[in-house]
Design a protein around this motif. Structure first.
Motif, PDB file in Angstrom:
ATOM      1  N   LEU A 212       1.005  -1.285   0.084  1.00 26.97           N
ATOM      2  CA  LEU A 212      -0.009  -0.082  -0.152  1.00 26.97           C
ATOM      3  C   LEU A 212       0.814   1.227  -0.011  1.00 26.97           C
ATOM      4  O   LEU A 212       0.511   2.345  -0.673  1.00 26.97           O
ATOM      5  CB  LEU A 212      -0.745   0.053   1.207  1.00 26.97           C
ATOM      6  N   GLY A 213       1.889   1.092   0.813  1.00 28.86           N
ATOM      7  CA  GLY A 213       2.688   2.367   0.925  1.00 28.86           C
ATOM      8  C   GLY A 213       3.512   2.624  -0.454  1.00 28.86           C
ATOM      9  O   GLY A 213       3.696   3.839  -0.862  1.00 28.86           O
TER      10      GLY A 213
ATOM     11  N   ASP B 182       2.616   5.259   8.745  1.00 34.54           N
ATOM     12  CA  ASP B 182       3.405   5.844   7.351  1.00 34.54           C
ATOM     13  C   ASP B 182       2.622   5.569   6.057  1.00 34.54           C
ATOM     14  O   ASP B 182       2.811   6.002   5.031  1.00 34.54           O
ATOM     15  CB  ASP B 182       4.767   4.655   7.002  1.00 34.54           C
ATOM     16  N   VAL B 183       1.549   5.007   6.333  1.00 31.16           N
ATOM     17  CA  VAL B 183       0.287   4.790   5.246  1.00 31.16           C
ATOM     18  C   VAL B 183      -0.878   5.401   5.249  1.00 31.16           C
ATOM     19  O   VAL B 183      -1.191   6.223   4.563  1.00 31.16           O
ATOM     20  CB  VAL B 183       0.374   3.086   4.800  1.00 31.16           C
ATOM     21  N   TRP B 184      -1.403   4.918   6.480  1.00 35.30           N
ATOM     22  CA  TRP B 184      -2.943   5.312   6.753  1.00 35.30           C
ATOM     23  C   TRP B 184      -2.946   6.825   6.922  1.00 35.30           C
ATOM     24  O   TRP B 184      -3.842   7.715   6.370  1.00 35.30           O
ATOM     25  CB  TRP B 184      -3.522   4.564   7.878  1.00 35.30           C
TER      26      TRP B 184
ATOM     27  N   GLN C 271      -2.053   9.406   4.191  1.00 36.18           N
ATOM     28  CA  GLN C 271      -2.898   9.231   3.015  1.00 36.18           C
ATOM     29  C   GLN C 271      -4.366   9.899   3.604  1.00 36.18           C
ATOM     30  O   GLN C 271      -4.867  10.826   2.773  1.00 36.18           O
ATOM     31  CB  GLN C 271      -3.599   7.868   2.700  1.00 36.18           C
TER      32      GLN C 271
ATOM     33  N   GLN D  26      -7.775   4.609  -2.593  1.00 37.37           N
ATOM     34  CA  GLN D  26      -6.886   4.273  -1.512  1.00 37.37           C
ATOM     35  C   GLN D  26      -7.759   3.523  -0.271  1.00 37.37           C
ATOM     36  O   GLN D  26      -7.142   2.966   0.518  1.00 37.37           O
ATOM     37  CB  GLN D  26      -6.083   5.623  -1.205  1.00 37.37           C
TER      38      GLN D  26
ATOM     39  N   HIS E 155      -7.121   0.201   2.849  1.00 35.96           N
ATOM     40  CA  HIS E 155      -7.364   0.283   4.248  1.00 35.96           C
ATOM     41  C   HIS E 155      -8.445  -0.678   4.946  1.00 35.96           C
ATOM     42  O   HIS E 155      -7.915  -1.362   5.792  1.00 35.96           O
ATOM     43  CB  HIS E 155      -7.977   1.625   4.714  1.00 35.96           C
TER      44      HIS E 155
END
Ligand code: FE2
Ligand code: FE2
Length: 296
Positions: free
Chosen positions: A21-22, A85-87, A90, A181, A185
């Motif tokens: 995802l990242g 780092d991702v959620w 975003q 995106q 999640h």
């Protein structure tokens, strides 16, 4: 995307998903957006309050991060990588982009609720006890799966609405990139919750307590247990046509927890508290309409 994974979900699989995802979805940049709006008055009239709602909820990600730091003091590396780092990177861009859109439409900026509720603080104090931590973790994953699923459905509907209005810039450079995106999640929370059940992390009494707590505390995305936001959410559902089939919507939104917590209940298609929350929102919105306050 498979909604009901039959295979065993390993921690390795979840870690790989987060990494992917990242790599696939860097946060959407504000300057990647084409701010052309052909008929701002019409977009504002039809979808203004929906965009207001989504912008606020997305901007509340910073409170959600505080909540999970309080609730999950022992979060592992995969969870930390996901939210830090991702959620969060975003979601905050989703919020900033939608907030700018709402202001481009002549509406006031979002006012996210960033204070932790008293209930979360209490639960946070207890979450240092391992059995409570495990319950909090499953609750967090189930909440995530339910809210992300609501986001996916809402963005799909609003995207179609923008296309019908011919607002291609909004559809192609705002809603479509955001909407891409959200399923990742959802998949993270779904896999994480599924793994906890498959690995039998929780004892029967902990699962029992989780069910009770879901029943007592379930709320729709962004309602924050507040009447005003529940009515707003009812308005969002009405505009997006999600109130046509509340049972079907409850089935969609509740699929993960139905499978993981309530599979033993014969004849239950979805957790009843989800339908109850949906009905409450729609009713509060209709009451408000009757009183002549459209989106006060
Ligand atoms: Fe989002
Ligand atoms: Fe999301």
């Amino acid at each position: 995307m498979a909604i009901v994974p039959r295979q065993h979900i390993t921690q390795q699989k979840i870690a790989e998903h987060v990494q992917r995802l990242g790599e696939l979805y860097p946060p959407i940049r504000l300057d990647s957006v084409d701010r052309t709006i052909k008929r701002p008055w019409l977009v504002a009239k039809k979808f203004g309050h929906v965009i207001d709602y989504l912008a606020r909820v997305e901007l509340e990600v910073d409170r959600n991060v505080l909540e999970l730091l309080v609730l999950l003091p022992d979060a592992d590396d995969t969870n930390k990588t996901f939210y830090a780092d991702v959620w969060q990177p975003q979601e905050i861009q989703h919020g900033l982009i939608l907030d700018r859109l709402q202001q481009d439409l002549g509406r006031t900026a979002a006012e996210p609720e960033l204070e932790l509720s008293f209930g979360i603080k209490i639960l946070g104090a207890l979450a240092h006890l391992k059995p409570i931590q495990e319950i909090a973790k499953l609750m967090y994953f189930l909440t995530g799966a339910s809210t992300e699923r609501q986001a996916v459905l809402a963005y799909n509907k609003i995207n179609r609405g923008m296309q019908e209005l011919g607002e291609t810039a909004i559809s192609e450079t705002i809603i479509t990139p955001i909407k891409q995106q959200e399923p990742g999640h959802f998949a993270f929370y779904q896999m994480s919750a599924t793994a906890m059940i498959q690995d039998k992390v929780l004892r029967p009494w902990q699962l029992f307590l989780t069910r009770v707590m879901r029943e007592k505390s379930y709320h729709l995305v962004g309602t924050n247990h507040m009447r005003q936001y529940k009515a707003d959410m009812g308005g969002v559902m009405a505009t997006l046509g999600l109130d046509d089939d509340l049972e079907g919507y409850a089935r969609e939104v509740g699929r993960v927890e139905h499978r993981l917590l309530w599979a033993h209940k014969q004849g239950m298609e979805f957790p009843p508290y989800i339908l109850k929350a949906l009905k409450e929102s729609v009713e509060l919105y209709r009451d408000r309409l009757e009183r002549g306050l459209k989106f006060a």
